[in-house]
Design an enzyme around this catalytic site. Structure first.
Site, PDB file in Angstrom:
ATOM      1  CB  CYS A 148      37.216  37.448  32.314  1.00 29.94           C
ATOM      2  SG  CYS A 148      38.034  38.727  31.357  1.00 29.94           S
ATOM      3  CG  HIS A 286      33.585  39.783  36.656  1.00 25.78           C
ATOM      4  ND1 HIS A 286      34.596  38.856  36.736  1.00 25.78           N
ATOM      5  CD2 HIS A 286      33.769  40.443  35.469  1.00 25.78           C
ATOM      6  CE1 HIS A 286      35.358  38.936  35.658  1.00 25.78           C
ATOM      7  NE2 HIS A 286      34.875  39.893  34.882  1.00 25.78           N
ATOM      8  CG  HIS A 323      40.142  41.520  35.263  1.00 28.55           C
ATOM      9  ND1 HIS A 323      40.140  40.130  35.192  1.00 28.55           N
ATOM     10  CD2 HIS A 323      39.042  41.922  34.574  1.00 28.55           C
ATOM     11  CE1 HIS A 323      39.106  39.737  34.491  1.00 28.55           C
ATOM     12  NE2 HIS A 323      38.416  40.803  34.105  1.00 28.55           N
TER      13      HIS A 323
END
Length: 394
Positions: A148, A286, A323
């Site tokens: 990520c 995030h 995401h």
């Protein structure tokens, strides 16, 4: 000192394809999360996804096709149409892209008659190499595969590269799609996926009291990074001022609850930008929608901004776009650019009931208009990887 600026972009996202369509959806509070329709997910107990769209429709691909390769090619084509890359010799043009793990056609392999598994695999590094060749980027190319933080590390590496070679141009960003049987099964087995019982559009809930897991998204976002003196002032979207990356190696999947290394990445990036923490006006978090991520990010803010961590305005975009794993930081960066240019912070979607254990100033409900000079952007990843970028108003 080299002043790096972003001057062009290309995007394929759950809110639409093209910068204009993405920003229109973002500003309207559109939610790109729904039930998955690009592959048969009915046998999963949960099947939320943020699928890439164009003109409001989910992008369809042939069975077994590497969706993320299509997305990044489309984004690169949009960027190339406005970037005027011919100003730079091909040997001064570079490509740095972050990506998730390689594509694998699971159903094709299962239904095969003994063909080698590699026949059904598509390597992210090969995609990047082919893009570099097609767009005549001969300076060098990098495929960064680090979960990520892949795309933010690729962007940060581009900044460092430009500082060493200010007469060059670096295209940077990320591309990913984990919306396939094999990859979705992996996240399900980790217990990371949202099991939200309400409408699909509410499944990803960063910092909400009822947050219950992440929603996988897909897409691509790419940017042209160049030295300000080389750029057309009319095309400058923002400055990329600072970058840092750290590793805590706490656990394979969980963030370190002390958040010491995440905070260190933030402080190093702020220093790299020649700034102090008090110079930061807002933070793009995030914000995965998981319980542990939110707690760790709140702790990091307390370390970085000890006197005002409850007051500094913060926001997160994953409630709208999901995401995007290897592309998440790059996609969210376009939202940061919009915030700097419009001098307002859009509300964080689906944070309807802020968690009382997280006394953060999360922008909710209505946009917050305010002077914004510098934004800190945080991302974190499996394996304890942490990144921070500082973006500044041009």
């Amino acid at each position: 000192m080299t002043r790096a600026v972003i001057t062009a972009a290309g995007v394929v996202s759950p809110l639409g394809s093209g910068v204009g369509e993405f920003l229109a959806g973002l500003q309207a509070g559109q939610r790109g999360v729904d039930r998955i329709s690009s592959f048969d997910s009915t046998f999963f107990p949960t099947n939320f996804g943020a699928e890439a769209r164009s003109a409001g429709e989910v992008i369809r691909t042939a069975p077994g096709e590497d969706r993320k390769a299509l997305f990044v090619h489309t984004a690169m084509t949009e960027l190339a149409a406005t970037a005027n890359l011919e100003r730079y010799a091909p040997e001064r043009r570079f490509l740095n892209l972050g990506a998730g793990i390689d594509h694998f056609d699971f159903l094709g392999y299962v239904g095969s008659t003994g063909a080698a598994w590699s026949t059904y695999s598509a390597r992210s590094a090969r995609v990047v190499a082919e893009l570099a060749a097609e767009f005549d980027l001969r300076g060098g190319h990098l495929a960064n595969v680090s979960a990520c933080v892949a795309s933010t590390q690729a962007i940060g590496t581009a900044l460092r590269q430009l500082r060493r070679q200010p007469d060059s141009a670096v295209i940077c960003g990320g591309f990913d799609s984990m919306l396939s049987h094999l990859h979705y099964m992996g996240f399900y087995n980790l217990g990371a996926l949202s099991d939200w019982a309400g409408e699909a559009s509410g499944a990803c809930r960063p910092f909400d009291r009822r947050r219950c897991g992440l929603v996988i998204g897909e897409g691509a976002a790419v940017y042209l990074l160049e030295e300000e003196a080389q750029a057309d002032p009319a095309n400058i979207l923002c400055r990329l001022s600072g970058y840092a990356s750290t590793m805590d190696a706490y656990m394979v999947t969980d963030p370190d609850p002390s958040a010491v290394r995440l905070a260190e990445a933030a402080l190093l990036a702020i220093a790299d930008a020649g700034l102090r923490p008090d110079d930061i006006d807002s933070v793009d978090l995030h914000g995965t929608g998981t319980v542990k991520n939110a707690l760790a990010e709140a702790k990091a803010l307390e370390i970085v901004f000890p006197g005002r961590w409850r007051d500094i305005p913060v926001f997160a975009l994953k409630g709208q776009i999901g995401h995007l794993i290897g592309a998440c930081g790059a996609m969210e960066l376009l939202g940061v650019i919009d915030t700097l240019r419009e001098q307002r912070i859009l509300p964080s979607v689906n944070c309807d009931e802020p968690d009382p254990e997280l006394p953060l100033n999360i922008v909710r409900g209505q946009p917050l208009a305010m002077p914004i000079r510098h934004i800190l952007k945080l991302n974190a990843a499996f394996g304890g990887q942490n990144t921070a970028l500082v973006l500044s108003k041009a």
